[in-house]
Motif scaffolding. Structure first.
Motif, PDB file in Angstrom:
ATOM      1  N   PHE A   9       1.382  28.630  61.834  1.00  0.00           N
ATOM      2  CA  PHE A   9       1.043  29.757  60.973  1.00  0.00           C
ATOM      3  C   PHE A   9       2.222  30.290  60.178  1.00  0.00           C
ATOM      4  O   PHE A   9       2.035  30.893  59.129  1.00  0.00           O
ATOM      5  CB  PHE A   9       0.412  30.883  61.803  1.00  0.00           C
ATOM      6  N   THR A  10       3.445  30.098  60.657  1.00  0.00           N
ATOM      7  CA  THR A  10       4.605  30.661  59.961  1.00  0.00           C
ATOM      8  C   THR A  10       5.365  29.644  59.119  1.00  0.00           C
ATOM      9  O   THR A  10       5.993  30.008  58.139  1.00  0.00           O
ATOM     10  CB  THR A  10       5.601  31.274  60.967  1.00  0.00           C
ATOM     11  N   LEU A  11       5.353  28.375  59.490  1.00  0.00           N
ATOM     12  CA  LEU A  11       6.062  27.311  58.781  1.00  0.00           C
ATOM     13  C   LEU A  11       7.539  27.621  58.566  1.00  0.00           C
ATOM     14  O   LEU A  11       8.084  27.417  57.495  1.00  0.00           O
ATOM     15  CB  LEU A  11       5.375  27.034  57.438  1.00  0.00           C
ATOM     16  N   THR A  12       8.205  28.116  59.606  1.00  0.00           N
ATOM     17  CA  THR A  12       9.617  28.457  59.496  1.00  0.00           C
ATOM     18  C   THR A  12      10.540  27.386  60.064  1.00  0.00           C
ATOM     19  O   THR A  12      11.728  27.428  59.816  1.00  0.00           O
ATOM     20  CB  THR A  12       9.915  29.767  60.250  1.00  0.00           C
ATOM     21  N   ALA A  13      10.046  26.485  60.820  1.00  0.00           N
ATOM     22  CA  ALA A  13      10.777  25.414  61.511  1.00  0.00           C
ATOM     23  C   ALA A  13      11.522  25.918  62.742  1.00  0.00           C
ATOM     24  O   ALA A  13      11.760  25.153  63.663  1.00  0.00           O
ATOM     25  CB  ALA A  13      11.727  24.664  60.585  1.00  0.00           C
ATOM     26  N   ALA A  14      11.893  27.185  62.776  1.00  0.00           N
ATOM     27  CA  ALA A  14      12.612  27.716  63.944  1.00  0.00           C
ATOM     28  C   ALA A  14      11.721  27.693  65.173  1.00  0.00           C
ATOM     29  O   ALA A  14      12.152  27.269  66.255  1.00  0.00           O
ATOM     30  CB  ALA A  14      13.089  29.137  63.658  1.00  0.00           C
ATOM     31  N   LEU A  15      10.496  28.142  65.028  1.00  0.00           N
ATOM     32  CA  LEU A  15       9.586  28.131  66.175  1.00  0.00           C
ATOM     33  C   LEU A  15       9.235  26.703  66.581  1.00  0.00           C
ATOM     34  O   LEU A  15       8.992  26.429  67.752  1.00  0.00           O
ATOM     35  CB  LEU A  15       8.326  28.936  65.852  1.00  0.00           C
ATOM     36  N   GLY A  16       9.206  25.805  65.625  1.00  0.00           N
ATOM     37  CA  GLY A  16       8.942  24.402  65.934  1.00  0.00           C
ATOM     38  C   GLY A  16      10.041  23.805  66.798  1.00  0.00           C
ATOM     39  O   GLY A  16       9.770  23.052  67.733  1.00  0.00           O
ATOM     40  N   MET A  17      11.298  24.141  66.476  1.00  0.00           N
ATOM     41  CA  MET A  17      12.411  23.645  67.289  1.00  0.00           C
ATOM     42  C   MET A  17      12.352  24.225  68.698  1.00  0.00           C
ATOM     43  O   MET A  17      12.627  23.529  69.677  1.00  0.00           O
ATOM     44  CB  MET A  17      13.743  23.989  66.620  1.00  0.00           C
ATOM     45  N   LEU A  18      11.987  25.494  68.812  1.00  0.00           N
ATOM     46  CA  LEU A  18      11.850  26.098  70.140  1.00  0.00           C
ATOM     47  C   LEU A  18      10.671  25.489  70.897  1.00  0.00           C
ATOM     48  O   LEU A  18      10.733  25.331  72.118  1.00  0.00           O
ATOM     49  CB  LEU A  18      11.682  27.612  70.017  1.00  0.00           C
ATOM     50  N   ALA A  19       9.605  25.132  70.182  1.00  0.00           N
ATOM     51  CA  ALA A  19       8.465  24.483  70.829  1.00  0.00           C
ATOM     52  C   ALA A  19       8.868  23.127  71.391  1.00  0.00           C
ATOM     53  O   ALA A  19       8.486  22.769  72.514  1.00  0.00           O
ATOM     54  CB  ALA A  19       7.313  24.334  69.837  1.00  0.00           C
ATOM     55  N   VAL A  20       9.647  22.361  70.633  1.00  0.00           N
ATOM     56  CA  VAL A  20      10.133  21.070  71.121  1.00  0.00           C
ATOM     57  C   VAL A  20      10.984  21.274  72.367  1.00  0.00           C
ATOM     58  O   VAL A  20      10.851  20.545  73.361  1.00  0.00           O
ATOM     59  CB  VAL A  20      10.925  20.329  70.023  1.00  0.00           C
ATOM     60  N   ALA A  21      11.852  22.286  72.329  1.00  0.00           N
ATOM     61  CA  ALA A  21      12.682  22.581  73.507  1.00  0.00           C
ATOM     62  C   ALA A  21      11.801  22.959  74.695  1.00  0.00           C
ATOM     63  O   ALA A  21      12.088  22.572  75.835  1.00  0.00           O
ATOM     64  CB  ALA A  21      13.660  23.708  73.186  1.00  0.00           C
ATOM     65  N   GLY A  22      10.722  23.679  74.435  1.00  0.00           N
ATOM     66  CA  GLY A  22       9.803  24.038  75.512  1.00  0.00           C
ATOM     67  C   GLY A  22       9.109  22.822  76.111  1.00  0.00           C
ATOM     68  O   GLY A  22       8.953  22.726  77.340  1.00  0.00           O
TER      69      GLY A  22
END
Length: 143
Positions: free
Chosen positions: A20-33
């Motif tokens: 929903f945000t398309l910021t890439a920051a949350l995507g990197m944190l999701a990968v780390a999760g």
């Protein structure tokens, strides 16, 4: 609740938020999760899981930084929006003078005015768009 399941839920929430945000920051944190959920599933203790999450998050930032920096520093090669219309040719539908007129520009009808106040461009002529002033195409006759 198992620690790997907690990490999996955190990763899924971050991944959905990224959509929903398309910021890439949350995507990197999701990968780390997701990586941390995998290490928790094989039995790594909680302090180790936190270290894995931190390291993978930091690596994501370090790997993405050069790409993001290039994207911010490089000028855009292609023009977008009304900037893309500058230099295009248009067909005059209704006589264009210094105050009014109508042209067909890339399949759309645009209000137009002549760049040179002394020039009147008759219907049927071809013109070049010099710039867009608000919603008005400023045109000059093609020679």
């Amino acid at each position: 609740m198992d620690p790997w399941l907690v990490w999996l839920i955190i990763a899924l929430v971050l991944a959905i938020a990224e959509i929903f945000t398309l910021t890439a920051a949350l995507g990197m944190l999701a990968v780390a999760g997701f990586v941390t959920a995998g290490t928790a599933a094989i039995g790594l203790p909680v302090p180790g899981q936190l270290v894995v999450f931190s390291v993978v998050s930091a690596l994501g930032v370090l790997l993405a930084r050069p790409w993001a920096r290039r994207a911010m520093v490089q000028p855009r090669l292609e023009r977008f929006g009304v900037e893309a219309l500058v230099g295009a040719s248009a067909h005059v539908l209704r006589e264009v003078n210094a105050h009014e007129g109508l042209v067909r520009l890339r399949g759309e009808d645009w209000t137009a005015r002549s760049y040179d106040e002394s020039v009147v461009i008759p219907a049927g002529s071809t013109v070049d768009v010099l710039h867009i002033d608000g919603s008005i195409a400023v045109v000059y006759p093609r020679e």
